[in-house]
Enzyme design. Structure first.
Site, PDB file in Angstrom:
ATOM      1  CG  HIS A   5      33.797  33.161  62.749  1.00  0.00           C
ATOM      2  ND1 HIS A   5      32.676  33.767  63.270  1.00  0.00           N
ATOM      3  CD2 HIS A   5      34.785  33.328  63.640  1.00  0.00           C
ATOM      4  CE1 HIS A   5      32.989  34.272  64.446  1.00  0.00           C
ATOM      5  NE2 HIS A   5      34.258  34.034  64.694  1.00  0.00           N
ATOM      6  CB  ALA A  45      38.535  28.730  70.405  1.00  0.00           C
TER       7      ALA A  45
END
Length: 175
Positions: free
Chosen positions: A74, A129
């Site tokens: 990520h 998120a």
């Protein structure tokens, strides 16, 4: 939207087609889709929620090392890759949706400082998120999570990654 059937239904796809369609749900980690397909798909995995549960289980039951690979895939939030335009399409949309592309110079400096402190503490990037959050909520979560233990933070990152996957699958069902 989670009860909407994905098209084509995942259980009808062969391995290559399944991985081509869902291999990018987990950032640069198609092995999650591969393992999900290998474990078998039923009508329960034809919805975003069902497929998210199955894919999430593949990641949650993986070794800590495999989980860390996915976490490390990520990008930093509001980091150099975002500023350079080097994010995946999904990450670009998600970060822009949270207003990370509209940070003030002071906010960018704060993100850079927190990204560095977080990686120094945990040896992986902060993952959240961001859909439904703004940059102020993200900065607050960043600061709060710096107090977690490394194991607790790895588990939190996996939970957040699974939430990202669910949101991405729901978005695909809406298209």
């Amino acid at each position: 939207m989670s009860d909407k059937i994905l098209t084509p239904p995942p259980r009808t796809l062969d391995r290559d087609a399944f991985v081509a369609r869902f291999g990018d749900i987990y950032e640069h980690s198609p092995w999650v889709a591969e393992l999900t397909w290998e474990r078998g798909l039923t009508t329960a995995q034809d919805t975003p929620a069902g497929l998210a549960d199955a894919m999430g289980n593949a990641l949650a039951t993986a070794s800590a090392e495999r989980q860390l690979e996915v976490i490390r895939a990520h990008p930093d939030l509001a980091g150099k890759a975002a500023l350079a335009g080097d994010l995946t399409d999904d990450s670009t949309r998600e970060q822009a949706g949270a207003g990370l592309d509209q940070c003030t110079p002071e906010e960018l400096a704060r993100f850079e400082c927190l990204n560095e402190a977080y990686k120094a503490r945990f040896d992986f990037p902060f993952v959240m998120a961001v859909k439904g959050n703004d940059r102020h909520a993200i900065l607050a979560a960043f600061e709060r999570r710096l107090n977690n233990s490394p194991d607790e933070e790895r588990r939190t990152a996996v939970e957040q990654i699974n939430r990202i996957a669910r949101l991405r699958l729901e978005d695909r069902a809406g298209k």
